[in-house]
Design a protein around this motif. Structure first.
Motif, PDB file in Angstrom:
ATOM      1  N   TYR A 184     120.458  49.356 -30.787  1.00 22.32           N
ATOM      2  CA  TYR A 184     120.515  50.129 -32.026  1.00 22.32           C
ATOM      3  C   TYR A 184     119.466  49.605 -32.994  1.00 22.32           C
ATOM      4  O   TYR A 184     119.379  48.397 -33.252  1.00 22.32           O
ATOM      5  CB  TYR A 184     121.902  50.013 -32.668  1.00 22.32           C
ATOM      6  N   GLN A 185     118.662  50.512 -33.540  1.00 23.04           N
ATOM      7  CA  GLN A 185     117.675  50.130 -34.548  1.00 23.04           C
ATOM      8  C   GLN A 185     118.175  50.569 -35.918  1.00 23.04           C
ATOM      9  O   GLN A 185     118.448  51.756 -36.131  1.00 23.04           O
ATOM     10  CB  GLN A 185     116.310  50.755 -34.259  1.00 23.04           C
ATOM     11  N   PRO A 186     118.312  49.623 -36.859  1.00 22.85           N
ATOM     12  CA  PRO A 186     118.814  49.975 -38.190  1.00 22.85           C
ATOM     13  C   PRO A 186     117.838  50.887 -38.940  1.00 22.85           C
ATOM     14  O   PRO A 186     116.618  50.803 -38.772  1.00 22.85           O
ATOM     15  CB  PRO A 186     118.948  48.622 -38.889  1.00 22.85           C
ATOM     16  N   ILE A 187     118.385  51.737 -39.789  1.00 23.78           N
ATOM     17  CA  ILE A 187     117.615  52.635 -40.643  1.00 23.78           C
ATOM     18  C   ILE A 187     118.047  52.354 -42.082  1.00 23.78           C
ATOM     19  O   ILE A 187     119.237  52.466 -42.422  1.00 23.78           O
ATOM     20  CB  ILE A 187     117.863  54.109 -40.273  1.00 23.78           C
ATOM     21  N   LEU A 188     117.074  51.997 -42.942  1.00 24.45           N
ATOM     22  CA  LEU A 188     117.361  51.543 -44.294  1.00 24.45           C
ATOM     23  C   LEU A 188     117.338  52.708 -45.271  1.00 24.45           C
ATOM     24  O   LEU A 188     116.387  53.495 -45.298  1.00 24.45           O
ATOM     25  CB  LEU A 188     116.329  50.493 -44.714  1.00 24.45           C
ATOM     26  N   ASP A 189     118.372  52.798 -46.083  1.00 26.77           N
ATOM     27  CA  ASP A 189     118.439  53.764 -47.173  1.00 26.77           C
ATOM     28  C   ASP A 189     117.713  53.149 -48.361  1.00 26.77           C
ATOM     29  O   ASP A 189     118.190  52.176 -48.976  1.00 26.77           O
ATOM     30  CB  ASP A 189     119.901  54.051 -47.513  1.00 26.77           C
ATOM     31  N   LEU A 190     116.525  53.674 -48.715  1.00 24.34           N
ATOM     32  CA  LEU A 190     115.705  53.075 -49.766  1.00 24.34           C
ATOM     33  C   LEU A 190     116.346  53.212 -51.138  1.00 24.34           C
ATOM     34  O   LEU A 190     116.179  52.345 -52.005  1.00 24.34           O
ATOM     35  CB  LEU A 190     114.314  53.713 -49.771  1.00 24.34           C
ATOM     36  N   ALA A 191     117.080  54.277 -51.341  1.00 28.58           N
ATOM     37  CA  ALA A 191     117.677  54.481 -52.661  1.00 28.58           C
ATOM     38  C   ALA A 191     118.813  53.499 -52.911  1.00 28.58           C
ATOM     39  O   ALA A 191     118.942  52.927 -53.998  1.00 28.58           O
ATOM     40  CB  ALA A 191     118.183  55.915 -52.784  1.00 28.58           C
ATOM     41  N   GLY A 192     119.632  53.247 -51.919  1.00 25.45           N
ATOM     42  CA  GLY A 192     120.789  52.373 -52.096  1.00 25.45           C
ATOM     43  C   GLY A 192     120.538  50.961 -51.663  1.00 25.45           C
ATOM     44  O   GLY A 192     121.379  50.078 -51.905  1.00 25.45           O
ATOM     45  N   GLY A 193     119.426  50.701 -50.996  1.00 26.41           N
ATOM     46  CA  GLY A 193     119.125  49.352 -50.540  1.00 26.41           C
ATOM     47  C   GLY A 193     120.093  48.853 -49.493  1.00 26.41           C
ATOM     48  O   GLY A 193     120.369  47.643 -49.418  1.00 26.41           O
ATOM     49  N   ARG A 194     120.616  49.738 -48.657  1.00 28.96           N
ATOM     50  CA  ARG A 194     121.582  49.327 -47.641  1.00 28.96           C
ATOM     51  C   ARG A 194     121.241  49.992 -46.310  1.00 28.96           C
ATOM     52  O   ARG A 194     120.459  50.957 -46.259  1.00 28.96           O
ATOM     53  CB  ARG A 194     122.992  49.730 -48.071  1.00 28.96           C
ATOM     54  N   ILE A 195     121.831  49.487 -45.254  1.00 32.99           N
ATOM     55  CA  ILE A 195     121.657  50.097 -43.930  1.00 32.99           C
ATOM     56  C   ILE A 195     122.563  51.317 -43.865  1.00 32.99           C
ATOM     57  O   ILE A 195     123.787  51.187 -43.851  1.00 32.99           O
ATOM     58  CB  ILE A 195     121.990  49.109 -42.799  1.00 32.99           C
ATOM     59  N   LEU A 235     111.931  46.187 -40.661  1.00 32.78           N
ATOM     60  CA  LEU A 235     113.352  45.971 -40.897  1.00 32.78           C
ATOM     61  C   LEU A 235     113.983  45.223 -39.728  1.00 32.78           C
ATOM     62  O   LEU A 235     114.575  44.162 -39.902  1.00 32.78           O
ATOM     63  CB  LEU A 235     114.053  47.313 -41.107  1.00 32.78           C
ATOM     64  N   SER A 236     113.843  45.781 -38.538  1.00 34.64           N
ATOM     65  CA  SER A 236     114.406  45.126 -37.356  1.00 34.64           C
ATOM     66  C   SER A 236     113.968  45.877 -36.110  1.00 34.64           C
ATOM     67  O   SER A 236     113.760  47.096 -36.135  1.00 34.64           O
ATOM     68  CB  SER A 236     115.937  45.110 -37.437  1.00 34.64           C
ATOM     69  N   LYS A 237     113.842  45.153 -35.047  1.00 35.28           N
ATOM     70  CA  LYS A 237     113.661  45.787 -33.747  1.00 35.28           C
ATOM     71  C   LYS A 237     115.012  46.335 -33.285  1.00 35.28           C
ATOM     72  O   LYS A 237     116.060  45.990 -33.858  1.00 35.28           O
ATOM     73  CB  LYS A 237     113.134  44.777 -32.731  1.00 35.28           C
ATOM     74  N   PRO A 238     115.067  47.186 -32.243  1.00 36.57           N
ATOM     75  CA  PRO A 238     116.359  47.629 -31.698  1.00 36.57           C
ATOM     76  C   PRO A 238     117.162  46.438 -31.182  1.00 36.57           C
ATOM     77  O   PRO A 238     116.626  45.559 -30.495  1.00 36.57           O
ATOM     78  CB  PRO A 238     115.964  48.577 -30.559  1.00 36.57           C
ATOM     79  N   LEU A 239     118.447  46.397 -31.516  1.00 35.56           N
ATOM     80  CA  LEU A 239     119.291  45.249 -31.208  1.00 35.56           C
ATOM     81  C   LEU A 239     120.495  45.665 -30.372  1.00 35.56           C
ATOM     82  O   LEU A 239     121.036  46.760 -30.551  1.00 35.56           O
ATOM     83  CB  LEU A 239     119.802  44.614 -32.517  1.00 35.56           C
ATOM     84  N   PRO A 240     120.933  44.791 -29.451  1.00 36.70           N
ATOM     85  CA  PRO A 240     122.203  45.065 -28.765  1.00 36.70           C
ATOM     86  C   PRO A 240     123.353  44.994 -29.760  1.00 36.70           C
ATOM     87  O   PRO A 240     123.204  44.504 -30.888  1.00 36.70           O
ATOM     88  CB  PRO A 240     122.285  43.963 -27.714  1.00 36.70           C
ATOM     89  N   LEU A 241     124.511  45.454 -29.346  1.00 39.77           N
ATOM     90  CA  LEU A 241     125.624  45.622 -30.271  1.00 39.77           C
ATOM     91  C   LEU A 241     126.024  44.305 -30.938  1.00 39.77           C
ATOM     92  O   LEU A 241     126.279  44.256 -32.153  1.00 39.77           O
ATOM     93  CB  LEU A 241     126.825  46.231 -29.529  1.00 39.77           C
ATOM     94  N   GLU A 242     126.079  43.211 -30.168  1.00 39.04           N
ATOM     95  CA  GLU A 242     126.507  41.942 -30.734  1.00 39.04           C
ATOM     96  C   GLU A 242     125.519  41.448 -31.799  1.00 39.04           C
ATOM     97  O   GLU A 242     125.909  41.000 -32.897  1.00 39.04           O
ATOM     98  CB  GLU A 242     126.643  40.889 -29.635  1.00 39.04           C
ATOM     99  N   ALA A 243     124.201  41.530 -31.463  1.00 38.20           N
ATOM    100  CA  ALA A 243     123.186  41.094 -32.431  1.00 38.20           C
ATOM    101  C   ALA A 243     123.155  42.017 -33.637  1.00 38.20           C
ATOM    102  O   ALA A 243     122.881  41.582 -34.766  1.00 38.20           O
ATOM    103  CB  ALA A 243     121.820  41.041 -31.759  1.00 38.20           C
ATOM    104  N   LEU A 244     123.450  43.290 -33.418  1.00 36.66           N
ATOM    105  CA  LEU A 244     123.473  44.249 -34.526  1.00 36.66           C
ATOM    106  C   LEU A 244     124.567  43.885 -35.529  1.00 36.66           C
ATOM    107  O   LEU A 244     124.354  43.946 -36.758  1.00 36.66           O
ATOM    108  CB  LEU A 244     123.698  45.666 -33.986  1.00 36.66           C
ATOM    109  N   ALA A 245     125.723  43.489 -35.028  1.00 36.69           N
ATOM    110  CA  ALA A 245     126.825  43.137 -35.930  1.00 36.69           C
ATOM    111  C   ALA A 245     126.428  41.963 -36.822  1.00 36.69           C
ATOM    112  O   ALA A 245     126.700  41.954 -38.042  1.00 36.69           O
ATOM    113  CB  ALA A 245     128.070  42.806 -35.111  1.00 36.69           C
ATOM    114  N   THR A 246     125.763  40.962 -36.228  1.00 35.90           N
ATOM    115  CA  THR A 246     125.308  39.809 -37.009  1.00 35.90           C
ATOM    116  C   THR A 246     124.285  40.231 -38.055  1.00 35.90           C
ATOM    117  O   THR A 246     124.325  39.795 -39.217  1.00 35.90           O
ATOM    118  CB  THR A 246     124.706  38.752 -36.072  1.00 35.90           C
ATOM    119  N   PHE A 247     123.336  41.104 -37.634  1.00 33.41           N
ATOM    120  CA  PHE A 247     122.307  41.572 -38.566  1.00 33.41           C
ATOM    121  C   PHE A 247     122.942  42.303 -39.746  1.00 33.41           C
ATOM    122  O   PHE A 247     122.563  42.095 -40.906  1.00 33.41           O
ATOM    123  CB  PHE A 247     121.319  42.485 -37.823  1.00 33.41           C
ATOM    124  N   LEU A 248     123.902  43.179 -39.458  1.00 34.69           N
ATOM    125  CA  LEU A 248     124.536  43.940 -40.526  1.00 34.69           C
ATOM    126  C   LEU A 248     125.289  43.024 -41.490  1.00 34.69           C
ATOM    127  O   LEU A 248     125.261  43.226 -42.728  1.00 34.69           O
ATOM    128  CB  LEU A 248     125.482  44.986 -39.939  1.00 34.69           C
TER     129      LEU A 248
END
Length: 740
Positions: free
Chosen positions: A482-493, A700-713
C-alpha cells in the motif's frame, strides 16, 4: 351405290330371293372376340413401349409392330367371324382382295400409332387416332366382305351401315381414353385398367363387325338351290387362323415384355451410374472440403500438415533449407466489427490472391484459420525468406476496396527455418508462431525470425502463467503493498493505493508489470482483480480494527478488460459485504484509456458502482485521449495526474502548464486531484501553490506491506512525519528510498 360388288344404297330388285336361314358358330364368334381383345391389348402395349423409347428408330419400330399386331388381329378376327358365318350358299374368298383388306387395316394402324405413342396425347391426337382405327376397322371389314365369292349378291341397309362405322370410331375413342389411366404406371389396378381398355377395343372391333353383318342382306335369284354348308372345315380353318394370329401377337407381346425388362435393367443401370456419379461428385466435394479452405480455395490446416511433412522428408534427404512463414492481417478484427463479416471475407480472399501471385510456383500456401496464413518456401539462402516476406508486405499495402471504402492493410510475419529452428512440423509451427507474436508485439507490420530468446521467453511466460493460476487458486504468494496518499489540505494520510505484488518462489518479489499482462492475455485478469479487491477491503477493515483509522480510504485498480464485465458492480458489492467495510471507504481506479475504449458501457457500470457509495478515480490522466464531453458525464470523484508529468517539475515549463491546466479543469468539474510520482520538496511546493488536493510518491513513502504500513501510519499520526518534515528532506535521502 356399288363398291367392289357391295351395294350400300341400292334397292333390292324385284323377284330376288332373300337368304334368311343364316347363322353363326358360337365357338368361332368367341374366338374372334378373343383375338380382337388380344390385338387391342397388344396395340396399347406397343404404343406404350413406343412412348418410352428414347431413340427415334426404336420408337418407329414399336409403332410398326403395334400396327402389324392391330392389323393382323382385326383381320384375323374378321375372317374367323366370317368362318363362323353359315349361309345356305357356297362361299369362297378372293385372295388378292383378302390381302388388300389386311394391308388397309395395317396402313390405318400405322397412321394411328404416333398419336397413341404420346405420353399425354392432346384431344386432337386422340380423335385422329380413334378416327384412323375406326375407319381402318370399317374399311378392312367391308373390303374383306368384298372378297366373298358366291351365288348371292350383297346389299346393305344404309342406317345400320353408318351405325357400324360410328360404333367402330366411338368404341376406339373410348378404349383410348381408358388407356390413358394406366399409361406409364405399374400395379394390379393399372393392369386391370389396361385389360378393360383392351376388352373395349376388342368389343369395338367385334361390334362393328356384327353390326356390319346385321346391315348385310344376301340376295339370290329365285330358284337357286339352297343348302346349308357343313361347318366342320370352316371351324378347323377358323381355329387355325386364330391360333396363328394369337401366336403372332403373342410373339410381339413377348418381345415387348423382354424389351420392357431390358429397359428396366437399363434404367436401373442408368440409376446406378447416376448414383455412382453423384457419389463421385460427393467424394470430390468431401475431398475439396477436407483439403481446401472453402473461402479462399487454399489448402487448409489438415492438408497443409500433410504437405509439410512430405516437404520435410524430401528436404531432409536433399539437405536443403526450408522456411515456414506465418502471416496474419494486422487489426483484422476491426474490419469485421466496423464493416461486417462479408467485408472481412472479401478481404481474406483478396489477401489470399495477393499472396498467391507473389509466391513462386513451387511454394505452398495455406489458410490456417481466421486471418492467419502459412507459407512453405524452399531456400537456397536464408535471406530469400526475408525478401519474399517484404515483397508480400509491400503488395499488401496497395489499397483494397471494401464496402465502397479504400483501405490500406498491413501484415505481420513470423519465420522459422528448417533445420536451424527445429526438425519437426510441430517445432517449426510453434517457433514460427512465436516469431509472429514477436512481430505483432513490436508494433506490427514487421518481419521477425525465430530465436532462442523467443523460446526462452515463451517457456518462461508459460511457466509464470501456470504458477500464477496456482497462486490465485491456493491464495499463496500474492500480496498487497500500500502506498500512502497525503491530503495536502488536512496534512494527514487520507488514502492508500493497493498495489499487488507476487512473491515468486524462484524469482523473488515481482512487480505487477511482470505478471498483469500474463493474466490479461490468458483470461484470468478478472479473478486477479477480484482477489485484490477482496484483500484490500479485508486489510483496511483489519487495519481499522487494530489501529483506529476510521476515515482512511483504499484505492483499488481495475483493469481495462475487467471494466467491460457486467458483473463488476456485483463483485464490488460482494467484496464490501464479506469484509464489512463501508462503501464510502473504497475507491475504484480506472485508467483513462480503459474508460475511453468503451465509454458508453463504462458509464453504465461506473454509475452502478457509484450508486453503491464507492468512489471512482481516473488514473494516469494525461497519457491517453479523453473527450471532455464524456469526462463531464462520468461519475468521477478523483483525477490522478500521471507521474510522467512530475519528472521535470517545476523546471520544465511545458509540464508546469499541463499540470496547471489539469488541476484547473478538474476543480472546474468538481473533481479532487492526486499527483502521482512526487519525489522532492520543489514538486511538493509547486503542487501546493496550484491547490492540488493529494500527493503520492516516494517523497512520502514507497509502497509498504501491511505491517510496515501500520507502523508508518502510527508514526505519521504521532507527528514524526509531516508536510514540514517532508519539505526539508534532501535529494540523496529520496534516492535512498527509491532504491529500497
Amino acid at each position: 351405290m356399288d363398291w367392289l360388288g357391295l351395294r350400300f344404297f341400292t334397292a333390292v330388285p324385284d323377284g330376288a330371293q332373300l337368304l334368311l336361314d343364316c347363322s353363326h358358330s358360337l365357338e368361332l364368334v368367341v374366338l374372334s372376340y378373343l383375338v380382337a381383345c388380344v390385338a387391342g391389348y397388344a396395340t396399347l402395349s406397343f404404343a406404350e413401349r413406343a412412348g418410352h423409347a428414347e431413340r427415334p428408330a426404336a420408337r418407329r419400330n414399336w409403332c410398326a409392330v403395334g400396327a402389324l399386331s392391330l392389323g393382323v388381329g382385326v383381320w384375323g378376327m374378321h375372317f374367323i367371324a366370317m368362318l363362323a358365318f353359315q349361309a345356305p350358299v357356297a362361299i369362297r374368298y378372293d385372295l388378292p382382295t383378302t390381302v388388300a383388306s389386311l394391308l388397309v387395316v395395317i396402313l390405318a394402324a400405322l397412321l394411328a400409332m404416333p398419336g397413341l405413342a404420346e405420353s399425354n396425347p392432346s384431344l386432337r391426337q386422340r380423335l385422329l387416332s380413334a378416327l384412323c382405327i375406326g375407319l381402318g376397322i370399317a374399311l378392312m371389314h367391308y373390303s374383306g366382305m368384298a372378297a366373298m365369292r358366291s351365288e348371292a349378291q350383297i346389299y346393305y341397309r344404309p342406317g345400320l351401315f353408318a351405325l357400324s362405322v360410328v360404333i367402330a370410331i366411338v368404341a376406339s375413342l373410348a378404349a383410348l381414353q381408358l388407356s390413358l389411366f394406366f399409361r406409364g404406371r405399374e400395379g394390379l389396378l393399372h393392369q386391370l385398367l389396361r385389360i378393360a381398355a383392351s376388352l373395349v377395343m376388342g368389343g369395338a372391333i367385334v361390334s362393328m363387325h356384327f353390326t356390319g353383318m346385321w346391315a348385310m342382306e344376301l340376295i339370290v335369284p329365285l330358284g337357286t338351290p339352297l343348302e346349308l354348308q357343313s361347318p366342320g372345315n370352316p371351324k378347323q380353318l377358323g381355329v387355325s387362323i386364330g391360333l396363328i394370329a394369337l401366336l403372332a401377337i403373342g410373339g410381339g407381346l413377348g418381345a415387348a415384355w423382354a424389351d420392357r425388362k431390358l429397359q428396366h435393367k437399363e434404367r436401373d443401370l442408368l440409376r446406378v451410374n447416376s448414383l455412382l456419379n453423384q457419389l463421385n461428385q460427393a467424394r470430390a466435394s468431401l475431398q475439396q472440403a477436407a483439403h481446401y479452405d472453402p473461402l479462399t480455395n487454399l489448402l487448409n490446416r489438415r492438408s497443409f500438415n500433410e504437405v509439410f511433412a512430405e516437404k520435410l522428408r524430401s528436404h531432409a534427404q536433399q539437405g536443403q533449407a526450408l522456411a515456414l512463414m506465418f502471416l496474419d492481417i494486422d487489426h483484422f478484427k476491426r474490419i469485421n466489427d466496423s464493416l461486417g463479416h462479408d467485408a472481412g471475407d472479401q478481404l481474406l480472399k483478396e489477401v489470399a490472391e495477393r499472396i498467391r501471385h507473389t509466391l513462386r510456383d513451387q511454394d505452398v500456401i495455406a489458410r490456417f484459420g481466421g486471418d492467419e496464413f502459412c507459407i512453405l518456401l524452399s531456400l537456397g539462402r536464408i535471406e530469400e525468406a526475408r525478401h519474399l516476406a517484404q515483397r508480400i508486405m509491400a503488395r499488401m499495402k496497395k489499397p483494397i476496396t471494401l464496402a465502397r471504402r479504400q483501405m490500406v492493410m498491413t501484415t505481420s510475419v513470423g519465420i522459422a527455418i528448417y533445420p536451424r529452428d527445429g526438425e519437426t512440423c510441430e517445432e517449426l509451427l510453434k517457433h514460427a508462431d512465436l516469431a509472429l507474436y514477436q512481430s505483432k508485439g513490436s508494433g506490427r507490420n514487421a518481419v521477425h525470425f525465430f530465436s532462442e530468446h523467443l523460446r526462452n521467453k515463451a517457456s518462461m511466460e508459460l511457466e509464470l502463467e501456470e504458477e500464477l493460476r496456482q497462486a490465485l487458486k491456493k491464495d499463496r504468494g500474492l500480496v498487497l503493498h500500500y502506498q500512502p496518499i497525503l491530503d495536502l489540505a488536512g496534512g494527514r494520510i487520507g488514502k492508500l493505493e493497493a498495489l499487488v505484488r507476487w512473491e515468486h518462489p524462484r524469482l523473488g518479489l515481482l512487480a505487477p508489470d511482470r505478471f498483469i499482462g500474463i493474466a490479461e492475455a490468458n483470461g484470468f485478469i478478472g479473478e486477479l482483480d477480484a482477489w485484490v479487491l477482496r484483500r484490500a477491503c479485508h486489510d483496511l477493515r483489519q487495519l481499522t480494527a487494530k489501529h483506529a483509522h476510521p476515515d482512511l480510504r483504499v484505492a483499488v485498480n481495475c483493469s481495462a478488460l475487467n471494466l467491460s464485465h457486467d458483473d463488476l458492480p456485483d463483485e464490488v458489492a460482494r467484496a464490501l459485504k464479506s469484509s464489512g467495510l463501508r462503501a464510502q471507504r473504497l475507491e475504484l481506479e480506472v485508467t483513462e484509456n480503459a474508460l475511453m475504449s468503451n465509454v458508453n458501457q463504462a458509464l453504465t457500470l461506473l454509475q452502478r458502482i457509484r450508486e453503491l457509495g464507492v468512489g471512482i478515480s481516473i488514473d494516469d490522466f494525461g497519457t491517453g485521449y479523453s473527450s471532455l464531453a464524456y469526462l463531464k458525464r462520468l461519475p468521477l470523484d478523483t483525477l490522478k495526474i500521471d507521474r510522467s508529468f512530475m519528472l521535470e517539475l517545476p523546471e520544465a515549463n511545458a509540464d508546469r502548464q499541463i499540470v496547471q491546466a489539469i488541476v484547473g479543469m478538474a476543480h472546474t468539474l468538481n473533481l479532487r486531484v492526486v499527483a502521482e510520482g512526487v519525489e522532492n520538496a520543489e514538486q511538493l511546493g509547486f503542487l501546493q501553490e496550484l491547490g492540488c488536493d493529494f500527493i503520492q510518491g516516494y517523497l512520502l513513502s514507497k509502497p509498504l506491506p501491511l505491517e510496515a504500513l501500520a507502523t508508518f501510519l502510527d508514526d505519521f499520526a504521532a507527528g514524526r512525519a509531516g508536510i514540514d518534515a517532508l519539505a526539508k528532506q534532501q535529494r540523496p535521502e529520496i534516492d535512498y528510498l527509491k532504491s529500497i
